[in-house]
Design an enzyme around this catalytic site. Sequence first.
Site, short mmCIF file in Angstrom:
data_model
loop_
_atom_site.label_atom_id
_atom_site.label_comp_id
_atom_site.label_asym_id
_atom_site.label_seq_id
_atom_site.Cartn_x
_atom_site.Cartn_y
_atom_site.Cartn_z
N LYS A 272 -66.48 52.36 41.47
CA LYS A 272 -66.37 53.31 42.61
C LYS A 272 -66.91 54.66 42.18
CE LYS A 272 -62.84 55.84 40.67
NZ LYS A 272 -63.07 57.16 40.07
N LEU B 150 -65.74 55.97 36.81
CA LEU B 150 -66.24 54.95 37.74
C LEU B 150 -65.20 53.86 38.01
CD1 LEU B 150 -69.85 54.64 36.28
CD2 LEU B 150 -69.19 55.77 38.42
N GLY C 182 -63.92 51.43 36.14
CA GLY C 182 -64.19 50.07 35.66
C GLY C 182 -62.94 49.30 35.26
N SER D 228 -59.83 49.86 36.00
CA SER D 228 -58.94 49.69 37.16
C SER D 228 -59.43 48.53 38.03
CB SER D 228 -58.90 50.96 38.01
OG SER D 228 -58.46 52.04 37.24
N ASP E 255 -55.71 54.18 40.27
CA ASP E 255 -56.90 53.76 41.03
C ASP E 255 -56.89 52.26 41.36
OD1 ASP E 255 -57.94 56.28 40.88
OD2 ASP E 255 -59.52 55.81 39.44
O1 C5P Z 1 -52.67 56.21 36.64
P1 C5P Z 1 -53.57 56.25 35.46
O2 C5P Z 1 -52.99 55.50 34.28
O3 C5P Z 1 -54.96 55.85 35.74
O4 C5P Z 1 -53.64 57.77 35.04
C1 C5P Z 1 -54.03 58.21 33.78
C2 C5P Z 1 -53.52 59.62 33.59
O5 C5P Z 1 -54.17 60.51 34.50
C3 C5P Z 1 -52.03 59.75 33.87
O6 C5P Z 1 -51.28 59.53 32.71
C4 C5P Z 1 -51.91 61.18 34.33
O7 C5P Z 1 -51.85 62.04 33.20
C5 C5P Z 1 -53.27 61.45 35.01
N1 C5P Z 1 -53.18 61.34 36.47
C6 C5P Z 1 -52.55 62.35 37.19
N2 C5P Z 1 -52.46 62.25 38.55
C7 C5P Z 1 -52.99 61.21 39.21
C8 C5P Z 1 -53.64 60.17 38.49
C9 C5P Z 1 -53.71 60.27 37.13
O8 C5P Z 1 -52.07 63.33 36.62
N3 C5P Z 1 -52.90 61.14 40.54
#
Ligand code: C5P
Length: 283
Positions: free
Chosen positions: A9, A97, A99, A101, A134
């Site tokens: 994406k 991008l 990937g 996720s 994501d």
């Molecule tokens: O959800 P994900 O594991 O992809 O997120 C990685 C990091 O990005 C999280 O640990 C957080 O620190 C940050 N993040 C955030 N707010 C979001 C998505 C991600 O702070 N909406």
Amino acid sequence: MIQRDCPAKINLYLRVLGCRKEGYHSLETLFQEIDLVDRLTWFPQAGPLKLEVRGVQVGPQQDNLVWRAIQRFSEETGQVVAGRFLLEKYIPVGAGLGGGSSDAATTLTLLNEYFGYPLDQDRLAEQALELGSDVPFFLLGGCRLGRGRGELLWPHATPACPHGGFLLLPGLFISTTATFKAYAGCSGPSANQVPFLGENHLLEAAQAVSPSFARVWAVLKQHFVGELFFMSGSGSTCVWLTQETEMPVSCKALLDELGVAFLAFRFVGNSSGSITQISEPMS
Ligand code: C5P
């Protein structure tokens, strides 16, 4: 043998609306699926569970999102997943991008289909969110407005803009966690500010996290001035939306000099008009 593509994406815009208690941020983003894909193949009969990853330097298996999605699916449904999984990576990692996720969402969907849909759409979305902010988007694909952590999703008509162009890939890994940590302003935009194509509130933070990216961005931004040119997600991919089908020679020379690779891409999914359709979010 079962084979699936895991699409990448881009974020056509990404606004940080505020900080949340659990350490996450509230976002508003326009996700757009594109035609760059990883390939996931499962040989269900091939003995004990095994994951092979090709195309990138692999970290520990337990951190791989395909592996984590398999474990999560097994725990949630009680199904025993066996056989060999082969993940061929073409989507750059740490590039904004999505990937990993997408690989996770495809794994969940594939397993759910194979075992006769033990998880309904809501439980599938819950498991997806446990794997990453994501991941729920990739259960749906196309063009979606994302809010919350990115998991509240509405169908959205693709904006009236070129439905493709070039991904500019500086080959720099930028950690999403580090970028959000470096993001300073949590006040968010005021309610009456309309988002614009290419707006990305994480741009400064990504530059702070990666000085190499900051240098590349500064040069590219000057070159693509007046164009639809922006960073995707938390970086490091830069997106040029254009009707051009060949990279102009002058750009090619500059990208060579900077050590930035490029790849033509197209939008996938909904692509009609510019009217926003809002319906119930998928939660
Ligand atoms: O959800 P994900 O594991 O992809 O997120 C990685 C990091 O990005 C999280 O640990 C957080 O620190 C940050 N993040 C955030 N707010 C979001 C998505 C991600 O702070 N909406």
